[in-house]
Design a protein around this motif. Structure first.
Motif, mmCIF file in Angstrom:
data_model
loop_
_atom_site.group_PDB
_atom_site.id
_atom_site.type_symbol
_atom_site.label_atom_id
_atom_site.label_comp_id
_atom_site.label_asym_id
_atom_site.label_seq_id
_atom_site.Cartn_x
_atom_site.Cartn_y
_atom_site.Cartn_z
ATOM 1 N N TYR A 253 27.678 -59.273 -38.217
ATOM 2 C CA TYR A 253 27.582 -60.484 -39.041
ATOM 3 C C TYR A 253 28.218 -61.673 -38.310
ATOM 4 C CZ TYR A 253 28.030 -63.301 -43.304
ATOM 5 O OH TYR A 253 27.936 -64.286 -44.256
ATOM 6 N N GLY B 51 35.290 -54.222 -43.660
ATOM 7 C CA GLY B 51 34.132 -54.951 -43.140
ATOM 8 C C GLY B 51 34.489 -56.087 -42.203
ATOM 9 N N ILE C 156 36.647 -61.558 -36.735
ATOM 10 C CA ILE C 156 37.295 -62.882 -36.803
ATOM 11 C C ILE C 156 38.488 -62.888 -37.765
ATOM 12 C CG2 ILE C 156 35.627 -63.809 -38.524
ATOM 13 C CD1 ILE C 156 35.996 -66.537 -37.112
ATOM 14 N N ILE D 151 31.670 -49.802 -41.631
ATOM 15 C CA ILE D 151 30.671 -48.732 -41.583
ATOM 16 C C ILE D 151 29.759 -48.928 -40.367
ATOM 17 C CG2 ILE D 151 28.986 -49.920 -43.069
ATOM 18 C CD1 ILE D 151 29.994 -46.371 -43.681
ATOM 19 N N LEU E 195 34.488 -48.104 -46.839
ATOM 20 C CA LEU E 195 35.566 -48.679 -47.659
ATOM 21 C C LEU E 195 36.893 -47.961 -47.360
ATOM 22 C CD1 LEU E 195 33.420 -49.272 -50.871
ATOM 23 C CD2 LEU E 195 33.829 -50.789 -48.920
HETATM 24 C C1 LIG Z 1 29.741 -60.308 -45.106
HETATM 25 S S1 LIG Z 1 30.138 -59.271 -43.731
HETATM 26 C C2 LIG Z 1 31.788 -59.883 -43.357
HETATM 27 C C3 LIG Z 1 32.136 -59.805 -41.872
HETATM 28 C C4 LIG Z 1 33.464 -60.487 -41.498
HETATM 29 N N1 LIG Z 1 34.573 -59.932 -42.215
HETATM 30 C C5 LIG Z 1 33.389 -61.967 -41.748
HETATM 31 O O1 LIG Z 1 34.045 -62.430 -42.711
HETATM 32 O O2 LIG Z 1 32.720 -62.665 -40.975
HETATM 33 C C6 LIG Z 1 30.421 -57.689 -44.530
HETATM 34 C C7 LIG Z 1 30.899 -56.557 -43.627
HETATM 35 O O3 LIG Z 1 31.121 -55.391 -44.441
HETATM 36 C C8 LIG Z 1 30.657 -54.234 -43.762
HETATM 37 N N2 LIG Z 1 30.368 -53.193 -44.761
HETATM 38 C C9 LIG Z 1 29.337 -53.125 -45.620
HETATM 39 N N3 LIG Z 1 29.437 -52.022 -46.389
HETATM 40 C C10 LIG Z 1 30.575 -51.383 -45.992
HETATM 41 C C11 LIG Z 1 31.224 -50.182 -46.391
HETATM 42 N N4 LIG Z 1 30.726 -49.414 -47.356
HETATM 43 N N5 LIG Z 1 32.378 -49.832 -45.777
HETATM 44 C C12 LIG Z 1 32.895 -50.614 -44.784
HETATM 45 N N6 LIG Z 1 32.323 -51.754 -44.356
HETATM 46 C C13 LIG Z 1 31.173 -52.134 -44.951
HETATM 47 C C14 LIG Z 1 29.446 -54.729 -42.990
HETATM 48 O O4 LIG Z 1 29.096 -53.874 -41.934
HETATM 49 C C15 LIG Z 1 29.922 -56.109 -42.540
HETATM 50 O O5 LIG Z 1 30.595 -56.021 -41.306
#
Ligand SMILES: C[S@@+](CC[C@H](N)C(=O)[O-])C[C@H]1O[C@@H](n2cnc3c(N)ncnc32)[C@H](O)[C@@H]1O
Length: 222
Positions: free
Chosen positions: A15, A50, A55, A77, A106
């Motif tokens: 992302y 996530g 960043i 994930i 999570l």
């Molecule tokens: C909206 S992005 C945010 C990325 C970063 N933290 C930012 O603020 O730019 C959401 C992140 O959550 C992760 N994600 C989604 N479902 C997840 C899960 N079940 N467990 C862990 N991470 C997850 C995605 O892979 C992604 O990297």
């Protein structure tokens, strides 16, 4: 104003830092002193769910939030996000801090009540359903769908985290979670108080294009 980390990575795999990412950084900057006081004289366990490009976790390390003696865990994930988070930390000279990228969904790989500071910019876009976890690391587009799509009201993933806050956080634990207006955050925070006795505070909110984003702090004053 605190420095923002330098990020250079392949945005077809993780992302890309956007308005939501920057709003989360602003919320953490806004609460820096509060967090410092809350966790002074202890070792703080910090977990970003996530991290994507890394960043936010890098910002926390770079600015020693909540305190100098913190252990950072970046849980995603998406396998590409873990590699990228390590790279972003390195590009910003954060090797001296303890940071462990963890591949997990999570908080499932943590023992109960171990996390002092939890930070999450979740997949919050309303969608019919949350996408399945891709079968292989190489299914790049599918990993990006997981970063965005949050099921009904965009809340399916966030709700799991909220429903488990009592088990996840330490006694003093605090969580910062980002919402968009379609997640109905005002209703969510009322329910969190009613069901689990979590207090909440709106730290920052901002119109971003046609979306209104907000970051809430969840805490218990003890
Ligand atoms: C909206 S992005 C945010 C990325 C970063 N933290 C930012 O603020 O730019 C959401 C992140 O959550 C992760 N994600 C989604 N479902 C997840 C899960 N079940 N467990 C862990 N991470 C997850 C995605 O892979 C992604 O990297």
């Amino acid at each position: 104003m605190l420095p923002t980390p330098y990020v250079k990575c392949d945005y077809s795999k993780v992302y890309e830092p956007s308005e939501d990412s920057f709003l989360l950084l602003d919320a953490l900057e806004e609460d820096k002193q509060y967090l410092q006081q809350k966790f002074q004289n202890q070792l703080a366990v910090v977990c970003e769910l996530g991290p994507g490009s890394g960043i936010v976790t890098t910002f926390l390390m770079q600015n020693e939030i909540p305190i100098k003696n913190s252990l950072y865990f970046a849980v995603d994930i998406n396998p590409w996000a873990l590699e990228t988070t390590l790279d972003t930390a390195k590009r910003n000279s954060c090797e001296k801090y303890f940071m462990d990228p963890v591949r997990s969904s999570l908080c499932s790989s943590f023992r109960n009540n171990e996390i002092d500071l939890l930070v999450f910019n979740p997949p919050y876009v309303p969608a019919e359903e949350v996408p399945l976890i891709p079968k292989s690391k190489e299914y790049i587009d599918e990993w990006l769908d997981l970063a965005l799509l949050g099921g009904k009201d965009g809340m399916d993933v966030t709700q799991i985290v909220l429903d488990n806050l009592n088990q996840t956080l330490s006694t003093k634990g605090i969580a910062y979670i980002l919402f968009c207006a379609r997640n109905k955050p005002e209703e969510v925070v009322k329910l969190m108080k009613k069901k689990y006795n979590w207090d909440s505070k709106l730290i920052v909110h901002r119109k971003a294009g046609w979306e209104v984003l907000s970051v809430y702090r969840f805490y218990k004053d003890i």
